[in-house]
Design an enzyme around this catalytic site. Structure first.
Site, PDB file in Angstrom:
ATOM      1  N   LYS A 170      21.214  33.053  12.147  1.00  0.00           N
ATOM      2  CA  LYS A 170      20.117  32.743  13.079  1.00  0.00           C
ATOM      3  C   LYS A 170      20.203  33.598  14.332  1.00  0.00           C
ATOM      4  CE  LYS A 170      16.483  30.760  14.727  1.00  0.00           C
ATOM      5  NZ  LYS A 170      16.270  29.305  14.904  1.00  0.00           N
ATOM      6  N   LYS A 238      18.440  29.673  25.699  1.00  0.00           N
ATOM      7  CA  LYS A 238      19.678  29.107  25.157  1.00  0.00           C
ATOM      8  C   LYS A 238      20.199  29.954  23.999  1.00  0.00           C
ATOM      9  CE  LYS A 238      19.169  26.209  21.995  1.00  0.00           C
ATOM     10  NZ  LYS A 238      19.033  26.155  20.508  1.00  0.00           N
TER      11      LYS A 238
END
Length: 305
Positions: A170, A238
């Site tokens: 990811k 984030k």
């Protein structure tokens, strides 16, 4: 299967709904209870904590906001692993850190619980259409058990390797997205400065070598001045931090990613953190003197005050 589903927000509610449609028996928990109302109306059972939701279930699946939320869901005072009978399998589908994924795997193993990290890509539209890309990290026996669940929620499911490998994959995705977003922003600034019609430019390039999902998905929204989130700017910031932290641990230098992180730090600092990631295009256009972009940004900032 009896499934505890933890996190029924912008992504999770669609993913949980597909599991109900496939005949799985769901127990749901979310910090804001009202966001699970539709699922409860569809037959899911509500629980007041992650441990209550997961106790005695076959599997617990989570998709929450931040790594600290993942820790709270699994290892907190009322977390999944604190229950008297935790499920034999936990699956975290949050975009979190590879390090945390490996830690959860170790902690769960002490209680004879298998742990999988399986972050997703595809946004709310992919979640609603059950066409998500699911990047899976974990041990083979656990992944085989989870595979039918993944197939209910996604179209492209790939087992990338052991614990943490789903999260590493990811991060690769998010690094590529950073390049797409900064390239999209600068190209649109160039188009405007050159007196071009952005809609016509996008129609010309979207199916060529410069085409991308970012261009296809965000282009129409940007042309309408729509910066509502498919993916929040604050969550992307984030992810950029996770990728850079992991890169430092591997002695990698990623200068483009550091540049993009700086832009998203500014976006969040200026009160645009609840906007979609594509707000970067408006920010760079405003920096180049676009009165339209400046007006849009002022309106977005005013709406959050």
């Amino acid at each position: 299967m009896k499934v505890a589903f933890l996190g029924t927000g912008i992504m999770g509610r669609h993913m949980a709904d597909h599991l109900i449609s496939a005949g799985h028996e769901l127990t749901v928990f979310n910090r804001t209870k009202s966001k699970a109302d539709d699922l409860v109306a569809r037959g899911a059972r509500w629980a007041d904590s992650p441990s209550e939701a997961a106790d005695g279930q076959d599997v617990a699946i989570s998709i929450v906001g931040m790594p600290e939320d993942v820790e709270a869901v699994y290892t907190g005072a009322h977390g999944v692993l604190s229950g008297s009978t935790p499920p034999p399998l936990i699956i975290d589908m949050t975009t979190s850190t590879p390090t945390l994924a490996r830690t959860l795997h170790e902690l769960a193993a002490r209680q004879n619980v298998a742990s999988i990290d399986a972050p997703v890509s595809g946004g709310p539209a992919g979640a609603e259409a059950a066409s998500l890309t699911i990047m899976v990290g974990g041990d083979e026996p656990a992944v085989r058990k989870a595979w039918p669940l993944f197939e209910c929620m996604g179209k492209t499911v790939v087992h990338q390797g052991g614990p943490g490998c789903g999260q590493h994959t990811k991060m690769v995705n998010q690094i590529l997205l950073a390049g797409n977003m900064i390239g999209f922003a600068e190209s649109m600034a160039y188009a405007e400065a050159g007196g071009l019609d952005p809609a016509k430019v996008i129609s010309s390039i979207k199916d060529g070598a410069a085409g991308s999902r970012a261009l296809t998905d965000f282009g129409p929204k940007i042309l309408k001045g729509d910066f509502t989130p498919g993916f929040y700017a604050k969550h992307y910031l984030k992810d950029l931090g996770i990728a850079l932290d992991e890169a430092r641990g591997m002695k990698l230098k990623l200068p483009m990613l550091e540049l993009v992180q700086g832009f998203y730090e500014r976006i969040c600092r200026e009160g645009l953190n609840e906007c979609g990631t594509h707000v970067l295009i408006a920010v760079l256009a405003a920096d180049q003197g676009s009165p339209e972009a400046s007006s849009v940004l002022q309106g977005l900032k005013s709406s959050t005050q």
